[in-house]
Design an enzyme around this catalytic site. Sequence first.
Site, mmCIF file in Angstrom:
data_model
loop_
_atom_site.group_PDB
_atom_site.id
_atom_site.type_symbol
_atom_site.label_atom_id
_atom_site.label_comp_id
_atom_site.label_asym_id
_atom_site.label_seq_id
_atom_site.Cartn_x
_atom_site.Cartn_y
_atom_site.Cartn_z
ATOM 1 C CD GLU A 248 -3.080 -0.904 0.157
ATOM 2 O OE1 GLU A 248 -3.111 0.133 -0.517
ATOM 3 O OE2 GLU A 248 -3.897 -1.838 0.011
ATOM 4 N NE ARG A 252 -3.725 2.958 -0.690
ATOM 5 C CZ ARG A 252 -4.965 2.870 -0.242
ATOM 6 N NH1 ARG A 252 -5.603 3.949 0.134
ATOM 7 N NH2 ARG A 252 -5.582 1.713 -0.142
ATOM 8 C CG ASP A 381 -5.945 -7.277 -7.574
ATOM 9 O OD1 ASP A 381 -4.888 -7.528 -6.987
ATOM 10 O OD2 ASP A 381 -6.826 -6.538 -7.103
ATOM 11 C CD GLU A 515 -10.759 -1.779 -8.336
ATOM 12 O OE1 GLU A 515 -11.922 -1.473 -8.008
ATOM 13 O OE2 GLU A 515 -9.780 -1.619 -7.584
HETATM 14 C C1 DMJ Z 1 -6.295 0.440 -4.957
HETATM 15 O O1 DMJ Z 1 -5.531 0.758 -3.857
HETATM 16 C C2 DMJ Z 1 -5.466 -0.226 -6.029
HETATM 17 O O2 DMJ Z 1 -6.148 -0.131 -7.232
HETATM 18 C C3 DMJ Z 1 -5.187 -1.657 -5.736
HETATM 19 O O3 DMJ Z 1 -4.505 -2.300 -6.773
HETATM 20 C C4 DMJ Z 1 -6.462 -2.396 -5.484
HETATM 21 N N1 DMJ Z 1 -7.302 -1.751 -4.517
HETATM 22 C C5 DMJ Z 1 -7.479 -0.340 -4.511
HETATM 23 C C6 DMJ Z 1 -8.720 0.189 -5.148
HETATM 24 O O4 DMJ Z 1 -9.825 -0.592 -5.157
#
Ligand code: DMJ
Length: 622
Positions: A248, A252, A381, A515
């Site tokens: 994270e 971010r 994912d 998404e």
């Molecule tokens: C985001 O922090 C990023 O896109 C991550 O890859 C997946 N989850 C969240 C948003 O849903």
Amino acid sequence: MIRKLCSGSGLGLGSRFGSIRLSQRFVFLIFLSALITVCFGAIFFLPDSLRLRRFFLLSTDPQRTDMAGSGQGLGPRPAAASSHRQTEAHIGSLWRGKEDRLRKESLLDLIRQGVTEGEHRVINNSESGAAAVSGGLVETSNSHYAPSLEPRVQSADPDARSHREKVKEMMKFAWDNYRRYAWGTNELKPLSKNGHASGLFGGLLGATIVDSLDTLFIMGLQEEFREARQWVESNLDFNVNGEVSLFEVTIRFVGGLLSAFYLTGDELFKMKAIELGEKLLPAFNSPTGIPWALINLRSGVGRNWGWASGGSSILAEFGTLHLEFVHLSEVSGNPKFAEKVMGVRKFLNRLEKPHGLYPNYLSPVTGHWGQHHVSIGGLGDSFYEYLIKSWLMSDKTDEEAKTMYYEALQAIETNLVRKSASGLTYIAEWRGGILDHKMGHLACFSGGMLAMGADDAPGDQSKHYMELAAEITATCHESYQRSATKLGPEAFRFDGGADAVATRMNDKYYILRPEVVETYMHLWRFTHDPRYREWGWEAVQALEQHCRVDAGFSGIRDVYSTLPHHDDVQQSFFLAETLKYLYVLFSEDELLSPEHWVFNTEAHPLPVIRRNTQEQVITNDQ
Ligand code: DMJ
């Protein structure tokens, strides 16, 4: 001493000059000119002469001094300088339309200003009472550094233009409320009107600020960007004794800072990104080099989530660091960042995969897979996303990433892609060989991913992958359409009579995730099929109707109910991703075009690294 000589040399010169002979005069003139040369040259050799050097060099050759005051101690200058040349090239490609040339030029000016100044300092403008920042950006009271960041290209489509303005207004609303009620905390609680602390960031603060930098910049919210920058300069502190999520914080914070650096050329963001990157490196100290999920920023001790199968690391976490770490090497000139993620990649490539699939859990100690749960949604994912994006970001040179991506895709298609009775294509999850016929909101990013990888697909698969991308996107749109709020649930099912709807209460929530609109944006850019903009606009209206509250935007607990039941969190990714993707969806194709930019998984744009500059920092073959 040199100063003394210089000042003494001019005393009474005119009066004495007439009384000496011609040959003496000649010798004296030679001496005088030598003295002037020494004095002038000294300006360039004295250690405190940088400002004067800038003064002399700036006007004739703005790029000569570009790294003079930057990158100290961070790595070899050529790599850093090359990254600056790249930055200019990428900025140059940001807005390329004819009508947009002025904006591009003023941005380039801005970057040169930041680079040649080489410093970022806050000036207190006592006359106007306004604080001003020079270097990267910009004076508020006197905006001579500050070009208008408003796009000068106006969309030919008036609807798109007004939709984009609406999205910008939403961003401003979300930001203003965060600023008012939660400034400096990680996220806003828009109903309680205070800050939200998330366990993901340990003691790190300001997630919304760092996550929003590039969105503010791209939307031309200049004053807001300036304030955000000021906060980063004065308050963003990584010396905290707390455990953060490596994933994270990378996507971010590191992603947000890198992107802000590449968009503005402002060295502050680069230095902060590198400083944070250094703090994250100990996470890779495991027996296999597969990083731990959590890292204490002070002690450097790592560990994994208690809930993850047998102490495993998570595929979507350790497999989603590549873009940021490669760019950390790019901007620092230090190969160790890239080496770490290349090591992870190579380790994964060597492993035996069940049916060619990557399970979501891997032990960093034994190097063995944990539970055989495979998902293109949560836990898996963005690992797949970063394979194809590594290929694209490397200017299509990272063959290993490309091969791994298409092989994984093939296995996913064979084992997980299915059609519902009504004809909706979906990607199921796999639990030790048994299919779970559900698709998560998170998995909806895959429409965009399939589209961006379609062109380079092996054999004659390009058309097929574009069709698959469109089908997945249509399914995700259906998951929105079939709810009362026209927002999609966290997960929707295709069994027991369900067709793209959530059947369990704890799958019905929507937390402002990006998404689905992310995929609309990519599909729009690749096809120009107007339905994707229409669907994006539907999402905007639904967000306005059901998620907008007095003081910001909130997630909702049940997309199938129009009774307000908010979760009271304005996620930082709403500003970083959801609103940015919507804004780009309604913008001209030249804004952050895929030819030049790749979005990290948090929607932070990072430039493609051109082939001719790669050898300097990427040690691909170790
Ligand atoms: C985001 O922090 C990023 O896109 C991550 O890859 C997946 N989850 C969240 C948003 O849903």
